[in-house]
Scaffold this motif. Structure first.
Motif, short mmCIF file in Angstrom:
data_model
loop_
_atom_site.label_atom_id
_atom_site.label_comp_id
_atom_site.label_asym_id
_atom_site.label_seq_id
_atom_site.Cartn_x
_atom_site.Cartn_y
_atom_site.Cartn_z
N GLY A 1 2.04 -7.63 -8.53
CA GLY A 1 2.69 -6.37 -8.90
C GLY A 1 2.45 -5.30 -7.85
O GLY A 1 2.03 -5.58 -6.73
N SER A 2 2.74 -4.08 -8.25
CA SER A 2 2.58 -2.94 -7.35
C SER A 2 1.73 -1.89 -8.02
O SER A 2 1.53 -1.91 -9.24
N PHE A 3 1.22 -0.97 -7.23
CA PHE A 3 0.46 0.14 -7.78
C PHE A 3 0.65 1.35 -6.88
O PHE A 3 1.15 1.25 -5.75
N ALA A 4 0.32 2.52 -7.41
CA ALA A 4 0.51 3.78 -6.66
C ALA A 4 -0.83 4.49 -6.55
O ALA A 4 -1.16 5.36 -7.37
N PRO A 5 -1.64 4.11 -5.57
CA PRO A 5 -2.97 4.72 -5.44
C PRO A 5 -2.89 6.14 -4.91
O PRO A 5 -1.90 6.55 -4.30
N SER A 6 -3.93 6.91 -5.17
CA SER A 6 -4.04 8.24 -4.56
C SER A 6 -5.44 8.39 -4.00
O SER A 6 -6.41 7.90 -4.58
N LEU A 7 -5.53 9.04 -2.86
CA LEU A 7 -6.81 9.33 -2.22
C LEU A 7 -6.92 10.84 -2.13
O LEU A 7 -6.33 11.47 -1.25
N ASP A 8 -7.62 11.44 -3.11
CA ASP A 8 -7.71 12.90 -3.19
C ASP A 8 -6.29 13.46 -3.29
O ASP A 8 -5.60 13.22 -4.27
N ASN A 9 -5.80 14.15 -2.25
CA ASN A 9 -4.45 14.75 -2.29
C ASN A 9 -3.40 13.88 -1.61
O ASN A 9 -2.27 14.32 -1.42
N ALA B 1 -0.95 10.56 -1.47
CA ALA B 1 -0.29 9.58 -2.33
C ALA B 1 -0.09 8.28 -1.57
O ALA B 1 0.00 8.26 -0.34
N GLY B 2 0.01 7.19 -2.32
CA GLY B 2 0.20 5.90 -1.67
C GLY B 2 1.06 4.96 -2.48
O GLY B 2 1.48 5.26 -3.61
N PHE B 3 1.33 3.80 -1.89
CA PHE B 3 2.09 2.73 -2.51
C PHE B 3 1.42 1.42 -2.12
O PHE B 3 0.92 1.30 -1.00
N GLY B 4 1.42 0.45 -3.02
CA GLY B 4 0.77 -0.80 -2.65
C GLY B 4 1.27 -1.99 -3.43
O GLY B 4 1.93 -1.85 -4.47
N LEU B 5 0.95 -3.17 -2.93
CA LEU B 5 1.24 -4.44 -3.58
C LEU B 5 -0.05 -5.22 -3.75
O LEU B 5 -0.98 -5.08 -2.93
N TYR B 6 -0.09 -6.04 -4.80
CA TYR B 6 -1.27 -6.88 -5.00
C TYR B 6 -0.84 -8.23 -5.54
O TYR B 6 0.22 -8.37 -6.16
N ILE B 7 -1.67 -9.23 -5.32
CA ILE B 7 -1.35 -10.57 -5.82
C ILE B 7 -2.62 -11.42 -5.86
O ILE B 7 -3.53 -11.23 -5.04
N GLN B 8 -2.68 -12.30 -6.83
CA GLN B 8 -3.63 -13.41 -6.82
C GLN B 8 -2.79 -14.67 -6.92
O GLN B 8 -2.02 -14.84 -7.86
N THR B 9 -2.93 -15.56 -5.93
CA THR B 9 -2.03 -16.71 -5.88
C THR B 9 -2.77 -18.01 -5.56
O THR B 9 -3.69 -18.02 -4.73
N PRO B 10 -2.36 -19.11 -6.19
CA PRO B 10 -2.91 -20.42 -5.85
C PRO B 10 -2.02 -21.19 -4.88
O PRO B 10 -2.37 -22.30 -4.46
N VAL B 11 -0.87 -20.62 -4.51
CA VAL B 11 0.12 -21.41 -3.76
C VAL B 11 0.31 -20.94 -2.32
O VAL B 11 1.01 -21.60 -1.55
N LYS B 12 -0.27 -19.81 -1.93
CA LYS B 12 -0.10 -19.33 -0.56
C LYS B 12 -1.44 -18.91 0.02
O LYS B 12 -2.36 -18.51 -0.70
N SER B 13 -1.53 -18.97 1.35
CA SER B 13 -2.72 -18.48 2.04
C SER B 13 -2.64 -16.96 2.15
O SER B 13 -1.60 -16.35 1.91
N VAL B 14 -3.74 -16.36 2.54
CA VAL B 14 -3.76 -14.90 2.73
C VAL B 14 -2.74 -14.49 3.78
O VAL B 14 -1.97 -13.54 3.58
N ALA B 15 -2.70 -15.21 4.90
CA ALA B 15 -1.77 -14.86 5.97
C ALA B 15 -0.32 -15.01 5.51
O ALA B 15 0.53 -14.14 5.79
N ASP B 16 -0.03 -16.08 4.80
CA ASP B 16 1.34 -16.29 4.30
C ASP B 16 1.72 -15.21 3.29
O ASP B 16 2.86 -14.73 3.29
#
Length: 383
Positions: A270-278, A280-295
């Motif tokens: 999924g995605s998330f919208a982190p903030s560092l103090d003032n 704003a950010g955007f991000g993606l995250y995943i836990q996967t058994p089918v791909k390597s970190v690089a892939d």
């Protein structure tokens, strides 16, 4: 320093949240102090378990947390809070029994070791939190530090912290001036007579810089790999935060539909919208058994470009629908006193003493348009 703020929505209820910060920056500067503060919190909560049960029966709650020092929260019905607060504060300092201390160390170490067996995505977000803010120490170092501590170390640290601190109180709800004055006297009476008032310190966030990246790679004992990939907008302020706030629900939906439903890369994605103090950010995250970190990182990078194409096709009407949905959520009435106080405590933790961040965000969202959202995405995920 004491802030008093009456509830705007539940002023007819005899309830309140009384929040005390006993601030000392030793736990974010020293790994030893960080561990000792956590052990102090654990032993305190064990010592006051009977008092906490008694408070719960009377419709009140008691909670001690560690961080940049300690924070004590008493909440619920206000008529008996001064008595509960007095007993809670009196228990902050106690004789550290050797056996109880060893048991606290054992609980602390086992809790950290258990974290090493959590799902990789949870461990990844823990590591992300350590990266972006001051005071995040390595798990292995924390365990080794805990093994070398003694009950005398905790006794000395308790005396040091209670004798050197800055104290802030935030009283939200049904309190009058007499309540606060009595509580302040109880707090003062519990502290050493030679207490030194120090400057109020906060854990600092990493300051985003254009072209600067931080990468953490870590081997885990559990199966699967996890990636947390966050981009932070280079300019602080509510304009960027508003654009990201509106866009995140659409971005989350597209990310889930593409990466989870269509490509079935993982269950946790999924995605998330982190903030560092003032910032704003955007991000993606995943836990996967089918791909390597690089892939997986390569797939994330290509997805960011694909979403940009989707965003290019979005119409102003579609964007306004998303925006209105966001405004409905932001303007939703808090369901209880704790929901009402949450934005104020968030502002207090970031030293935003106007206590109007929620209003500023709503105003900024009302003024954001599709072009602002596109610019935000370009300057964040494509930067």
């Amino acid at each position: 320093q004491v802030w008093q703020y009456p509830s705007q929505l539940y002023s007819d209820q005899p309830r309140g949240v009384f929040y005390i910060q006993i601030n000392n920056d030793a736990p974010i500067k020293s790994i030893k102090a960080d561990v000792l503060t956590a052990l102090w919190r654990d032993l305190y909560n064990m010592n006051v378990s009977a008092l906490d049960t008694e408070a719960n029966i009377a419709g009140m709650n008691l909670n001690l947390n560690d961080g940049t020092g300690l924070s004590l929260t008493v909440s619920g019905f206000t008529d008996k809070q001064p008595q509960l607060l007095e007993r809670a504060i009196d228990n902050l300092s106690f004789n550290v029994e050797e056996q109880a201390f060893k048991q606290a160390v054992d609980r602390y170490i086992r809790e950290l070791q258990n974290k090493g067996q959590q799902f990789p995505i949870y461990q990844s977000f823990d590591a992300y939190g350590q990266l972006i803010r001051e005071g995040g120490f390595n798990q292995t170092d924390l365990i080794e530090t805990a093994k070398g501590l003694t009950s005398a170390d905790l006794s000395d640290f308790m005396n040091t912290l209670l004798g050197n601190n800055a104290i802030r109180v935030f009283a939200f709800g049904n309190y009058d001036r007499g309540d606060l004055e009595e509580s302040v006297k109880n707090i003062q009476a519990s502290l050493p007579e030679d207490r030194k008032v120090t400057d109020f310190k906060m854990a600092q966030f990493w300051k985003p810089e254009t072209g600067k990246s931080i990468v953490l790679r870590r081997d885990l004992d559990v199966a699967d790999v996890a990636v947390v990939d966050a981009h932070i907008h280079p300019q602080p302020g509510f304009a960027a935060l508003a654009a990201g706030t509106v866009l995140q629900s659409h971005f989350r939906t597209v990310a889930f539909d593409t990466l989870r439903t269509e490509e079935q890369l993982a269950y946790a994605v999924g995605s998330f919208a982190p903030s560092l103090d003032n910032y704003a950010g955007f991000g993606l995250y995943i836990q996967t058994p089918v791909k390597s970190v690089a892939d997986m990182q390569e797939r994330f990078d290509s997805f960011k470009e694909e979403y940009w194409e989707d965003l290019q096709e979005m119409t102003p009407e579609e964007f306004n629908q998303i925006k209105q949905s966001t405004l409905i959520t932001l303007n939703e009435k808090p369901k209880n006193l704790m929901e009402e106080v949450s934005p104020f405590l968030a502002d207090l933790s970031l030293q935003r003493f106007e206590f109007d961040s929620k209003e500023q965000l709503i105003d900024a969202v009302e003024n954001v348009n599709l072009e602002d959202a596109k610019t935000f995405y370009q300057q964040t995920m494509l930067n």
